[in-house]
Design a protein around this motif. Structure first.
Motif, PDB file in Angstrom:
ATOM      1  N   THR A  86      -6.260  41.687  74.535  1.00  0.00           N
ATOM      2  CA  THR A  86      -4.899  41.126  74.464  1.00  0.00           C
ATOM      3  C   THR A  86      -4.092  41.653  73.291  1.00  0.00           C
ATOM      4  O   THR A  86      -2.863  41.535  73.279  1.00  0.00           O
ATOM      5  CB  THR A  86      -4.973  39.601  74.341  1.00  0.00           C
ATOM      6  OG1 THR A  86      -5.570  39.241  73.071  1.00  0.00           O
ATOM      7  CG2 THR A  86      -5.776  38.987  75.476  1.00  0.00           C
ATOM      8  N   ARG A  89      -7.743  46.483  78.663  1.00  0.00           N
ATOM      9  CA  ARG A  89      -6.589  46.289  77.780  1.00  0.00           C
ATOM     10  C   ARG A  89      -5.316  46.811  78.442  1.00  0.00           C
ATOM     11  O   ARG A  89      -4.283  46.133  78.485  1.00  0.00           O
ATOM     12  CB  ARG A  89      -6.834  47.015  76.462  1.00  0.00           C
ATOM     13  CG  ARG A  89      -5.645  46.993  75.501  1.00  0.00           C
ATOM     14  CD  ARG A  89      -5.823  48.048  74.415  1.00  0.00           C
ATOM     15  NE  ARG A  89      -6.965  47.782  73.574  1.00  0.00           N
ATOM     16  CZ  ARG A  89      -7.547  48.700  72.787  1.00  0.00           C
ATOM     17  NH1 ARG A  89      -7.075  49.934  72.769  1.00  0.00           N
ATOM     18  NH2 ARG A  89      -8.587  48.380  72.058  1.00  0.00           N
ATOM     19  N   ILE A 118      -0.258  37.138  77.197  1.00  0.00           N
ATOM     20  CA  ILE A 118      -1.364  37.492  78.102  1.00  0.00           C
ATOM     21  C   ILE A 118      -2.289  36.286  78.218  1.00  0.00           C
ATOM     22  O   ILE A 118      -2.940  35.877  77.254  1.00  0.00           O
ATOM     23  CB  ILE A 118      -2.119  38.728  77.579  1.00  0.00           C
ATOM     24  CG1 ILE A 118      -1.174  39.929  77.524  1.00  0.00           C
ATOM     25  CG2 ILE A 118      -3.314  39.039  78.467  1.00  0.00           C
ATOM     26  CD1 ILE A 118      -1.809  41.194  76.989  1.00  0.00           C
ATOM     27  N   VAL A 135      -6.615  38.130  81.514  1.00  0.00           N
ATOM     28  CA  VAL A 135      -7.739  38.807  80.862  1.00  0.00           C
ATOM     29  C   VAL A 135      -8.929  38.877  81.813  1.00  0.00           C
ATOM     30  O   VAL A 135      -9.575  39.925  81.961  1.00  0.00           O
ATOM     31  CB  VAL A 135      -8.119  38.088  79.552  1.00  0.00           C
ATOM     32  CG1 VAL A 135      -9.388  38.699  78.960  1.00  0.00           C
ATOM     33  CG2 VAL A 135      -6.981  38.173  78.540  1.00  0.00           C
ATOM     34  N   ALA A 151      -4.374  44.590  81.440  1.00  0.00           N
ATOM     35  CA  ALA A 151      -3.905  43.249  81.074  1.00  0.00           C
ATOM     36  C   ALA A 151      -2.431  43.250  80.719  1.00  0.00           C
ATOM     37  O   ALA A 151      -1.741  42.246  80.900  1.00  0.00           O
ATOM     38  CB  ALA A 151      -4.729  42.713  79.910  1.00  0.00           C
TER      39      ALA A 151
END
Length: 686
Positions: free
Chosen positions: A536, A590, A542, A547, A593
């Protein structure tokens, strides 16, 4: 001309550095000015001591020899049936006549008339002889005083001496208290100034373009943020406080000398040009070496940073001795330079200061005191004592200032280096935001050069429709990464246009463009923290659900769920406890997300094994839908499904098309694919 020579020869640059330091100090001007005001009061209280001593000596110790008169009645002392007092304590009408109390080697004597000052005294019988130069004076009727009689004449002064001593002790306590408060104020101000300075430097680093970090060793940048700011902290914390204290003390002493005696004050002014030229000479000799020390420290930090990062390679190729020799060379040069500064400090500070002080005192005793004793141009013992005390004190701040010149020069050099960093043109973090991109990307006749005259991209034409997957292949140096740098707005085209959704990206805020992009690098970097914070990046927008979806989509849940703390598993620097494949999967999660409209994969599968690569490829087939994806790949087997494959060579597009089309053309791509396929078959057979 080197950076060091530029600094030494450019007074404007030095003045600019000093102005910048003053500008930072002005953020804490109230506390600093209050601290300096308290420092002035403390110095004034401390410098009162010699003047009080002068009063004690002249008016209460040696004053027993002056200004005594016989009075008709009253008085403070009774001797031989008569009354005596100091002339200033009685009206002239009550005075019968002057008398003197004279001290010689044998003790104190009563003289029934006034005795000349100074000279050499001898008592024979009841006659006092005073020899002063070529003159001789004789006084008859001299009587020696007993200890009790001497005490009677001193009694009125002893009480005054006690009160003056107590007053001096109180002043010392007040000075100590003022010094304590001003030190707290100045030290707190220094810490706040450097705190602000470090925050500004770190904030500015985040606004610098990638070009700066490509061209500057990381160790030198770290040195400026840590070592240089620490040196500047010492400047505000100690150097300036001591220099200001020294200047204020010197000014106070010179004022006190004028207050004692104008002639002595005028003589003392001769010290000022001596100190000025002394400081100028020291600065000229020390600045070059101080600059060299800071540069060498930065070089050693740079090498240390590089060696730590490449330690596996150094040990694998047994280069420890060569690396050590290179570091030792810099270390030895740093040692020799510091040794020169040490010798210079030893010569120019303590030794020279003590020599000048003792020379001044010797001249004072020889000229002033000698004339007073022989010619009768009397300078009171109290003034002489106070002046000697002030001269001794005068060279303490001079020595103090000289001792701070070397740290001052180092701090100015460090400040100059740091302000050079702050003067680097940064890119403001724009607050403006734009709607999510549809994902249409166009390179129109784009040319690009890192250095003018050396183009790395020429006439690049690419059109990627929303949701398309574009693969870039080519040998090392063909320009693949440069295209990605332009797409991410790390650099801007030297010519041509880069359009996203029909908008020229150079007209859009860089941060707004990057908001809708995600990137996965060949060597994924993980920050110290947890797996969750690495996915995040502490973005509160987020959610936990996003996630989870991201790690499941890339298959990272298979190893994350096995960890003791799951998403909250600690990650050390660079994710050293995780495998290369696991780090890459986290970097995929990552990027996903953040739900980018445009996804950049820079050799994203180069660091993973075949099983992990297959899992990532399977996830990417779903995840790239609805996103424009640019892939740099050396493994040509991973880009078979790309909508368009672009083959680059020396910054130009040589071929383009789908996998099957390029194979059928039997060009560069077909040869590269055949070579890789043959190599893979050989590996499998072995």
């Amino acid at each position: 001309m080197t950076e060091q020579e530029n600094y030494l020869l450019d007074p404007v640059r030095r003045k600019t550095t000093i102005r910048s330091l003053v500008r930072y100090a002005m953020h804490e001007k109230r506390a600093i000015f209050l601290g300096l005001f308290l420092l002035i009061l403390a110095v004034g209280a401390e410098l009162t001591g010699p003047y009080i001593a002068k009063i004690i000596i002249d008016e209460h110790i040696v004053a027993i020899e002056k200004d005594w008169v016989e009075v008709e009645s009253g008085g403070t002392v009774s001797y031989d049936g008569r009354r005596f007092a100091k002339s200033q304590d009685v009206p002239k009408s009550a005075i019968i006549g002057p008398i003197s109390i004279v001290q010689s080697k044998a003790g104190y004597y009563f003289v029934p008339e006034q005795v000349v000052s100074g000279g050499e005294r001898q008592v024979a019988g009841d006659t006092l002889t005073v020899t002063r130069g070529e003159e001789t004076f004789r006084y008859a009727g001299v009587e020696k005083l007993t200890q009790g009689q001497v005490y009677d004449f001193y009694a009125s002064d002893l009480k005054a001496i006690g009160w003056l001593s107590l007053f001096y002790i109180i002043l010392l306590l007040i000075a100590a208290g003022l010094n304590w408060v001003q030190q707290i104020l100045l030290q707190r101000s220094a810490h706040k100034i450097v705190k602000r300075m470090r925050l500004d430097v770190f904030s500015h680093l985040q606004r610098l373009p990638v070009r700066y970090f490509d061209q500057t060793p990381i160790g030198k940048i770290v040195s400026r943020v840590t070592n240089d700011t620490e040196t500047i902290r010492d400047l505000y914390l100690g150097v300036l406080a001591r220099v200001f204290s020294g200047i204020i003390t010197m000014a106070g002493i010179l004022v006190a000398m004028f207050f004692l005696d104008v002639r002595l004050g005028l003589v003392s002014l001769a010290i000022i040009p001596i100190v000025y030229f002394w400081i100028q000479l020291f600065q000229k000799l020390a600045t070059e070496n101080n600059f060299k020390v800071r540069a060498l420290v930065a070089d050693m930090n740079g090498q240390l940073n590089e060696n730590i990062q490449t330690m596996p390679i150094i040990q694998s190729y047994a280069r420890e001795a060569e690396v050590l020799a290179e570091f030792e060379q810099k270390n030895e040069e740093n040692y020799q330079t510091r040794a020169k500064l040490l010798r210079l400090d030893a010569l120019m500070s303590h030794n020279l200061s003590y020599f000048l002080k003792n020379l001044t005192l010797a001249l004072l005793i020889w000229v002033v005191a000698g004339q007073s004793l022989t010619n009768g141009t009397f300078l009171s013992l109290g003034i002489l004592y106070a002046y000697i005390d002030y001269v001794s004190r005068l060279f303490e701040p001079v020595t103090q200032i000289m001792n701070q010149l070397s740290p001052l020069q180092q701090a100015l050099v460090s400040a100059d280096r740091m302000f050079q960093l702050l003067d680097e043109k940064g890119e403001p973090v724009e607050q403006g935001r734009i709607p999510r991109f549809a994902g249409r990307v166009e390179f129109k006749d784009v040319g690009f050069s890192y250095e003018e005259g050396y183009p790395v991209l020429r006439q690049i034409e690419i059109e990627a429709r929303p949701g398309a997957t574009i693969a870039l292949v080519g040998h090392t140096g063909s320009g693949k990464s440069s295209i990605m740098n332009l797409l991410m707005r790390f650099y801007d085209p030297s010519s041509g246009q880069l359009l996203i959704d029909g908008q020229d990206v150079t007209t859009l805020p860089k941060q707004a463009v990057r908001d809708h992009m995600g990137i996965v690098l060949q060597d994924p970097f993980l920050f110290t923290g947890t797996i969750r914070s690495n996915i995040t990046l502490d973005n509160p927008l987020i959610s936990e659900e996003r996630v989870r979806q991201a790690i499941v989509a890339v298959g990272a849940d298979r190893f994350i769920d096995r960890l003791p703390r799951g998403l909250d598993e600690p990650v050390i620097e660079k994710g050293a406890t995780l495998s290369a494949g696991e780090r890459q999967l986290i970097s995929f999660a990552r990027a996903l997300a953040f739900d980018p409209a445009i996804l950049v994969l820079d050799e994203a599968t180069a660091s993973v094994d075949s099983e992990t690569e297959a899992m990532i490829q399977e996830a990417l087939l779903t995840l790239t839908k609805g996103r424009t994806t640019f892939i740099i790949a050396h493994r040509l087997s991973t880009i078979k499904d790309a909508d368009e494959i672009i083959v680059l060579d020396h910054g130009q597009i040589m071929e383009r098309g789908t996998h099957d089309v390029l194979l059928s053309e039997k060009g560069i791509y077909a040869k590269m694919y055949a070579l890789q396929s043959k190599r893979n078959l050989e590996l499998k057979s072995s």
